[in-house]
Enzyme design. Structure first.
Site, PDB file in Angstrom:
ATOM      1  N   ASN A   1       0.851  -1.179   0.000  1.00 23.76           N
ATOM      2  CA  ASN A   1       0.000   0.000   0.000  1.00 23.76           C
ATOM      3  C   ASN A   1       0.891   1.233   0.000  1.00 23.76           C
ATOM      4  O   ASN A   1       2.018   1.209   0.515  1.00 23.76           O
ATOM      5  CB  ASN A   1      -0.892   0.025   1.245  1.00 23.76           C
ATOM      6  CG  ASN A   1      -1.968  -1.034   1.195  1.00 23.76           C
ATOM      7  OD1 ASN A   1      -2.292  -1.547   0.129  1.00 23.76           O
ATOM      8  ND2 ASN A   1      -2.521  -1.369   2.355  1.00 23.76           N
TER       9      ASN A   1
ATOM     10  N   LYS B   1     -14.059  -4.178  13.084  1.00 22.01           N
ATOM     11  CA  LYS B   1     -12.755  -4.488  13.683  1.00 22.01           C
ATOM     12  C   LYS B   1     -12.843  -4.620  15.196  1.00 22.01           C
ATOM     13  O   LYS B   1     -12.050  -5.332  15.813  1.00 22.01           O
ATOM     14  CB  LYS B   1     -11.739  -3.397  13.335  1.00 22.01           C
ATOM     15  CG  LYS B   1     -11.544  -3.168  11.841  1.00 22.01           C
ATOM     16  CD  LYS B   1     -10.844  -4.306  11.159  1.00 22.01           C
ATOM     17  CE  LYS B   1     -10.538  -3.961   9.704  1.00 22.01           C
ATOM     18  NZ  LYS B   1      -9.844  -5.030   8.988  1.00 22.01           N
TER      19      LYS B   1
END
Length: 397
Positions: free
Chosen positions: A208, A341
Site C-alpha cells: 500500500n 474491527k
C-alpha cells in the site's frame, strides 16, 4: 534525558544571552534537537554563527525571510517543536507575550504556537520588581506558561537582587521535569506505521502507498506527552522518530509478530498501511519474462492486525485506535470498519486521487468513537498527531 525532544529556543536580547550558548550545548548533550530563534536584540550579545554552530541547525532571525518561509513557514515553525523555551526572556519579550503582540519573528512564534512554553526571565532587578513586569508575569502564568528563575545575584549593571537568568543546568532540569510530568507519563503505547512489503520474488513486492509521516508524527506527539512509545514500522519513506523504541519490519506477518511481542500496552494506534494480501509461495528467485505469458500469482489474506488485537481476550489495550484510508463514502465506510474491527476509535481520512494526503504534509480526518463523530479541519499531520495524542491522554487519564 531529552532524546528526540524538539526544543524551539528563542534567545532574547540581554547580557544573559551568552548563557544560551551553554544551554544549547547542555540540551544537545542530553539528546535534544534544538532549533534556535535569535531576536535582533539578541544579536547584539551572541552571533548567529556561534548559535548555529552549537545548535547544528539553521538560526531563524527574520519574520519575512522568503527562503525560510518556503522551507519552514513561521506558523509551522511554531508548532513542530515539543517545547518552546525563551532564554533569556527579557521584560520586552514578556510584555509582548502578555499583550499578544506579534511584530517580529519571536513574538509571532509565541503568539502562534500551541506548544507548551517555558521562560527564563532575565533583567535588571528594578525592571523585574516593577508592577508592570509582575502583572505580565501573572498573566503568563495564568496562560499556562512555565517559569524558571530568575535568581538573586549580582547584575551586570552593578546592582544585586532578583533578575539573574537561571543557570543553564537549572533550565535543563526544568525542561526535563516538564517532559517527565506529561499527562501520559507511565503509559506504554504501541504505534504501527508505514507500509508493509509483501514479496513476489527477491526484487518485487506489493504494498500500500504510505510515507509513514502520520504514524511518525503520532509517535512523537505521544512521546512528547510523556508516554513510553514502541514504534513498529514497515519500510517507510519518513525516518522514524527519535526517543522511542523502534522495531523495523517488512511484512504483515512480521508486523503482527512484533505487535504481539510488544504487549501488554495501555493503548495502541494502528496507523500502518498493512497490505491486505500477500503472494502465496513467493518465489526465491527472480521471475523471468517468458513467451509463454504472464506469471500466475496466487494471493492469500494477510493477518488482520487491528482486528486481532482489538478483539483479543488477552492483553487487549485499554484504548485501541485504528485508521481508515478511504476513497469514497468516508464516514459510512469508516463507521462500519470500526464496528467490524472492534476498535474503540477510528481515524478516517480521504486518500482519493487529488486529496494530497498520500505523501503530503497535511491531512483532514474524522475521528469516530462509540459516542460521537468529530470532523477536524484540514491541518498538518503534525497538528493532527498532537490533537490525537491530547485526546488519547484525556481518555487514558
Amino acid at each position: 534525558m531529552l532524546t528526540g525532544k524538539h526544543i524551539l529556543l528563542i534567545i532574547g536580547g540581554g547580557i544573559a544571552a551568552f548563557k544560551s550558548l551553554d544551554l544549547i550545548r547542555r540540551m544537545r548533550e542530553r539528546g535534544a534537537i534544538v532549533t534556535p530563534v535569535l531576536t535582533k536584540a539578541g544579536e547584539e550579545f551572541v552571533t548567529p554563527l556561534s548559535v548555529s554552530a552549537l545548535a547544528g541547525s539553521t538560526v531563524y532571525r527574520n519574520l519575512f525571510d522568503l527562503n525560510d518561509e518556503a522551507e519552514m513557514g513561521h506558523i509551522q515553525l511554531s508548532r513542530v517543536s515539543d517545547l518552546v523555551v525563551v532564554a533569556p526572556a527579557t521584560a520586552d519579550l514578556m510584555g509582548k507575550m502578555a499583550s499578544g503582540l506579534a511584530n517580529d519573528l519571536a513574538s509571532t512564534l509565541l503568539l502562534a504556537t500551541d506548544t507548551p512554553v517555558l521562560i527564563a526571565p532575565a533583567m535588571n532587578v528594578r525592571m523585574w520588581q516593577h508592577a508592570a513586569t509582575q502583572r505580565n508575569l501573572a498573566t503568563l502564568k495564568n496562560d499556562g506558561v512555565g517559569v524558571v528563575g530568575p535568581n538573586d545575584g549580582d547584575m551586570a549593571c552593578g546592582e544585586f537582587g532578583p533578575g539573574r537568568m537561571a543557570e543553564p543546568l537549572e533550565i535543563v532540569a526544568a525542561i526535563q521535569t516538564h517532559f517527565s510530568a506529561g499527562p501520559l507519563s507511565g503509559q506504554r503505547i504501541l504505534v504501527t506505521s508505514g507500509p508493509t512489503h509483501e514479496p513476489i520474488d527477491p526484487v518485487r513486492y506489493i504494498a500500500n502507498r504510505s510515507s509513514g509521516a502520520q504514524g511518525t508524527a503520532i509517535a512523537r506527539a505521544l512521546s512528547a506527552l510523556g508516554a513510553e512509545v514502541v514504534f513498529v514500522t514497515g519500510p517507510a519513506d519518513v525516518p522514524p522518530p527519535a526517543g522511542v523504541d523502534i522495531v523495523h519490519v517488512k511484512t504483515a506477518q512480521e508486523m503482527l509478530g512484533a505487535v504481539e511481542a510488544t504487549l501488554p500496552v495501555h493503548a495502541a494506534v494502528f496507523a500502518a498501511a498493512v497490505a491486505d494480501w500477500r503472494v502465496d509461495c513467493a518465489s526465491d528467485r527472480k521471475l523471468k519474462k517468458s513467451k509463454g505469458g504472464l506469471p500466475q500469482l496466487a494471493f492469500v489474506e494477510n493477518p488482520d492486525i487491528l482486528r486481532h488485537i482489538a478483539q483479543s481476550k488477552k492483553d487487549r489495550p485499554k484504548l485501541v485506535v485504528g485508521f481508515a484510508a478511504e476513497t469514497n463514502d468516508v464516514l459510512e465506510n469508516a463507521t462500519a470498519k470500526r464496528l467490524r474491527k472492534g476498535c474503540d476509535w477510528i481515524v478516517a481520512n480521504d486518500v482519493s486521487t487529488g486529496s494530497g494526503v498520500m505523501g503530503g504534509a497535511e491531512n483532514t480526518v474524522i475521528v469516530i468513537d462509540e459516542h460521537r463523530t468529530e470532523t477536524w479541519p484540514k491541518m498538518t499531520k503534525v497538528e493532527v498527531a498532537k490533537r490525537l495524542a491530547e485526546r488519547m491522554a484525556q481518555a487514558l487519564a
